[in-house]
Design an enzyme around this catalytic site. Structure first.
Site, PDB file in Angstrom:
ATOM      1  N   TRP A   1     -71.465  32.123 168.519  1.00 33.66           N
ATOM      2  CA  TRP A   1     -70.438  32.855 167.778  1.00 33.66           C
ATOM      3  C   TRP A   1     -69.434  33.501 168.725  1.00 33.66           C
ATOM      4  CZ3 TRP A   1     -69.160  37.950 168.196  1.00 33.66           C
ATOM      5  CH2 TRP A   1     -68.227  38.418 167.279  1.00 33.66           C
ATOM      6  N   ASN A   2     -69.907  34.004 169.851  1.00 28.79           N
ATOM      7  CA  ASN A   2     -69.019  34.649 170.819  1.00 28.79           C
ATOM      8  C   ASN A   2     -68.361  33.568 171.674  1.00 28.79           C
ATOM      9  OD1 ASN A   2     -67.746  36.147 172.803  1.00 28.79           O
ATOM     10  ND2 ASN A   2     -69.374  37.677 172.916  1.00 28.79           N
ATOM     11  N   ASP A   3     -67.198  33.118 171.220  1.00 28.24           N
ATOM     12  CA  ASP A   3     -66.498  32.027 171.896  1.00 28.24           C
ATOM     13  C   ASP A   3     -66.213  32.301 173.359  1.00 28.24           C
ATOM     14  OD1 ASP A   3     -66.162  30.189 169.756  1.00 28.24           O
ATOM     15  OD2 ASP A   3     -64.586  31.448 168.924  1.00 28.24           O
ATOM     16  N   THR A   4     -66.225  33.563 173.760  1.00 30.36           N
ATOM     17  CA  THR A   4     -65.755  33.906 175.102  1.00 30.36           C
ATOM     18  C   THR A   4     -66.856  33.895 176.160  1.00 30.36           C
ATOM     19  OG1 THR A   4     -66.083  36.300 174.882  1.00 30.36           O
ATOM     20  CG2 THR A   4     -63.997  35.381 174.048  1.00 30.36           C
TER      21      THR A   4
ATOM     22  N   ASN B   1     -69.065  31.571 178.076  1.00 29.28           N
ATOM     23  CA  ASN B   1     -69.119  30.127 178.321  1.00 29.28           C
ATOM     24  C   ASN B   1     -69.907  29.852 179.593  1.00 29.28           C
ATOM     25  OD1 ASN B   1     -65.761  30.726 177.673  1.00 29.28           O
ATOM     26  ND2 ASN B   1     -67.092  29.860 176.112  1.00 29.28           N
TER      27      ASN B   1
END
Length: 803
Positions: A491-494, A496
């Site tokens: 969910w937390n796209d940031t 990576n």
């Protein structure tokens, strides 16, 4: 400073000071045709894809005082010449005696009084139509006759929004704007040359125009360097009346109203639309030149929202909660479901982004009570972008129906899938069945996204099979701790992390999805499936409990080397909100650990403006972690108050029975409660924002990215289904409140499966949770589940809470 007030009786927010810290907007129409209108009358209008079929030129980055897309000028004739001003305040910034922008449901109405004239303009898109209506009324408030001209203005963009700003040679050479006579009226026609024979914009009105303008340079003053605040073309008796075959093109119509006697009102209706040709547009043009048709269309729009909002209405001791749940939150949920993340004041609609898999599945959860069949078709579409291996595309374009892997392709050394996308399908399908009881949906066939060389699907499966494959993918796609691999992100796209990292968020989401599917299997009497999914649940629960507990909270990730992220061992990002709330939502956490984890949230992450998503923030770019470190500490996902996960903490506290804390978390981010804090908060108080700057940032409390956020869906669910506790279940409507202990009760009216339930909750013992008695239509009912149906269509339900 206060910039307006809530008018719940008329279901509006009324802005009384146009000098808001940032532009506040409202949506009209839908993705088929529409866009947003700001509180000073500027508008960004498109038909279909905002990237490739934009109509008006609206520059979000320009100063708030600048003309944006559309506006209106009034011209008063005087002995010494003309007084020219905009009743929208922008762009002329003239003083006013009254300014009101009524932000309504599907319409905006701007009322102002300046220089003895009252102007009222209602802006909306009729249901199912491809035209923006501006219903303009000008009244003379003075004691003598006044000669007035009304001048609406539209500035066009090239339909390819990116091309408009990247090619200053080709674009102006192709743009055309000209006038076509239509009896006593004038129709302005605009197009880029390539669209001349296929798609044209038109602008017209229901009063004769004495002259018109099509060129921005001439309108503002040619070589005189006039401005939108003082367009020199309006200081001549007539506009040029020349067509433009290139350049920055406009449609401007000058309407002389003649002399307005004291107390008199004149009405002008403008239309901005797009059709395949002018001939195709003529029937609609004729229709909406009739003010009766305009009034009827607005009444129809208001009737739609009357029906939509009647699905659920509440009355609690908190006026801000009532305002947001009864009117503005369900409105925002509807807008967000329809527009996804396509176009807002912050999301510029110029990229390739379409409807998100994760976003769409969460957005639809909040609109199912009001539009279940529309929601069902949307879920079907989302299912068609799931791959045969059970994972899913990250997003899709609703026009081309092409799927996208999102930003995962931008970092070649990271996996090209998101570990959570496919799991949200389980939640949306189960929510639809709970709302409607239509279990036959599970047997409908939907293609998987995998295609052959001709673009045809290679395989299809039932909805049940789609859900089974989603769960199976996560069960197999695991790392060294037996936890789901992170993929490019969860969910937390940031965040990576390199390939091999594991995600506790996806582990917990998997657990939540399993709980939903177990409940569905039990309801259907499928003992074998329920047993299989329970085994998978226990398996993942054991792995989470064995590996992820850090002593006072749960870690959030394990990196590619197996080291914890979101641990007391880390220097930055020691504690993450989602690791705690979702440990409760999944049910994986033991009661003791669940309490300790959520206590850590309250101790380390909560602030007076909301709960931070993590702490402490990273302070410098680190490619190992990815996007989270591109923000300064306290911004967005890097220690900011990212609002989307705040309602997950609310739901977690209700599951633990902590009504006081759940309500505290809910109330502290309710925008309706920030109406007196706007100079700090800045965003609209009638919709949720995506983020607020956290306490590590100098601008602590500042909100941004309002409207198109999953915050709206989850806050609506948290407020109605978990605090007030009125939520659908497979077997009926469950009433399970978890409220502040100081409340003596509340009421809810809920339409559910063709029945109306008028629910009264009593709390004489001042507890937060615990239904001790339920009476339905005068009869005692055990438990807290109301079976659907009955002889009457309307039912009275009384609930007593107690120990």
């Amino acid at each position: 400073m206060n910039y307006g007030y809530f008018d719940d009786r008329h279901r509006e927010y009324v802005i009384t000071n146009p000098r808001t810290p940032v532009k506040w907007i409202n949506y009209i129409g839908n993705l088929g045709f529409g866009g947003f209108v700001d509180h000073t009358g500027g508008a960004l209008i498109c038909k279909g894809d905002p990237t490739f079929n934009r109509i008006t030129k609206y520059l979000q980055q320009a100063p708030a005082s600048e003309f944006k897309g559309e506006s209106l000028y009034l011209r008063i004739h005087g002995r010494d010449g003309y007084r020219v001003f905009s009743p929208f305040f922008v762009p002329t910034l003239d003083p006013y005696d009254l300014y009101e922008c009524h932000v309504g449901l599907g319409y905006t109405r701007i009322v102002s009084e300046s220089y003895g004239l009252r102007t009222e303009v209602t802006i909306f898109v009729p249901s199912g139509e491809a035209v923006e209506i501006r219903d303009i009324r000008v009244s003379n408030l003075t004691g003598e006759a006044v000669e007035v001209d009304v001048v609406p203005v539209v500035e066009y963009t090239h339909p390819n929004a990116l091309m408009q700003f990247t090619n200053a040679d080709w674009v102006p050479q192709t743009m055309v704007s000209k006038a076509e006579p239509d009896g006593e009226y004038t129709v302005m026609v605009q197009y880029p040359f390539m669209n001349r024979d296929s798609r044209v914009n038109y602008f017209t009105s229901n009063l004769p125009a004495s002259s018109y303008e099509t060129d921005r340079r001439r309108f503002l003053g040619a070589n005189e360097y006039g401005t939108w605040a003082k367009p020199l073309g309006l200081f001549a008796e007539r506009l040029s009346g020349a067509d433009s075959l290139r350049g920055d093109v406009l449609s401007v119509l000058l309407h002389p109203l003649g002399k307005l006697e004291p107390g008199a009102t004149r009405r002008l209706v403008t239309q901005l639309g797009q059709e395949a040709s002018l001939e195709a547009a003529r029937p609609g043009i004729r229709k909406y030149r009739d003010p009766v048709a305009v009034d009827s269309a607005l009444d129809e729009l208001k009737a739609y929202w009357e029906r939509y909002l009647s699905i659920l209405q509440v009355q609690t001791p908190d006026p801000a909660m009532n305002s947001i749940l009864n009117i503005h939150n369900p409105h925002q949920c509807y807008i967000t479901k329809n527009w996804s993340r396509y176009l807002s004041y912050y999301q510029l609609g110029m990229g390739s982004r379409g409807i998100g898999m994760r976003d769409g599945n969460q957005d639809v959860l909040a609109v199912l009570p009001a539009i279940p069949q529309e929601g069902r078709e949307f879920i079907r579409r989302l299912l068609s972008f799931q791959k045969a291996n059970g994972s899913a595309m990250h997003s899709y374009n609703p026009l081309s129906l092409e799927g996208s892997l999102g930003d995962s392709t931008e970092m070649e050394d990271r996996p090209h899938y998101y570990s959570d996308d496919h799991l949200w399908l389980v939640l949306s399908v189960c929510a639809y069945i709970k709302e409607t009881g239509e279990t036959a949906f599970l047997d409908e066939k939907v293609p998987f996204y995998d295609r052959d060389k001709q673009g045809q699907p290679l395989e299809e499966g039932t909805v049940r099979e789609h859900l089974a494959r989603a769960l199976a993918f996560t069960r197999k796609d695991i790392g060294r701790h037996g936890l789901p691999l992170l993929g490019f992100a969860d969910w937390n796209d940031t965040v990576n992390l390199p390939s091999g990292a594991e995600s506790l968020f996806s582990a917990h989401l998997y657990g939540r999805a399993l709980k939903e599917i177990i409940g569905l299997a039990e309801f259907l009497g499928d003992a074998a499936a329920a047993s299989e999914y329970r085994a998978a649940y226990v398996e993942m629960q054991a792995r989470v409990e064995d590996a992820a507990w850090d002593g006072e909270w749960y870690v959030m990730y394990f990196d590619q080397d197996g080291n914890p992220v979101g641990s007391s061992k880390n220097e930055k990002g020691k504690l993450h909100l989602n690791g705690q709330s979702w440990a409760v939502l999944s049910g994986f956490a033991s009661p003791e650990r669940a309490t300790r984890a959520m206590d850590s949230v309250e101790m380390h992450l909560n602030t007076r403006y909301g709960i931070k998503v993590s702490t402490p923030g990273f302070n410098g770019y680190d490619r190992t972690y990815g996007g989270i470190t591109t923000y300064p500490p306290g911004a967005k996902e890097n220690g900011g108050i990212f609002l989307h996960p705040n309602p997950w903490a609310v739901i977690a506290e209700t599951l633990l029975g902590n009504g006081d804390r759940a309500y505290q978390y809910y109330a502290q981010i309710n925008p309706a409660g920030k109406n007196d804090l706007i100079d700090i908060y800045e965003c609209e108080p009638y919709v949720y924002a995506q983020n607020i700057l956290g306490d590590e940032h100098p601008n602590f409390g500042l909100a941004r990215n309002s409207w198109l956020s999953g915050t709206s869906s989850w806050c609506y669910q948290a407020g109605t289904q978990w605090i007030l506790g009125v939520r659908p279940d497979y077997g009926g409507l469950r009433i399970d409140p978890c409220i502040p202990s100081g409340w003596d009760g509340f009421t809810v009216t809920r339409r559910f499966r063709g029945q109306v339930y008028n629910i009264v909750v009593h709390n004489p013992e001042r507890v937060s949770k615990g239904v001790i008695r339920m009476v339905v239509d005068g009869k005692e009912v055990s438990g807290n589940l109301i079976a659907p149906g009955g002889v009457a269509n309307e039912h009275r339900v009384e609930i007593w809470l107690g120990k």
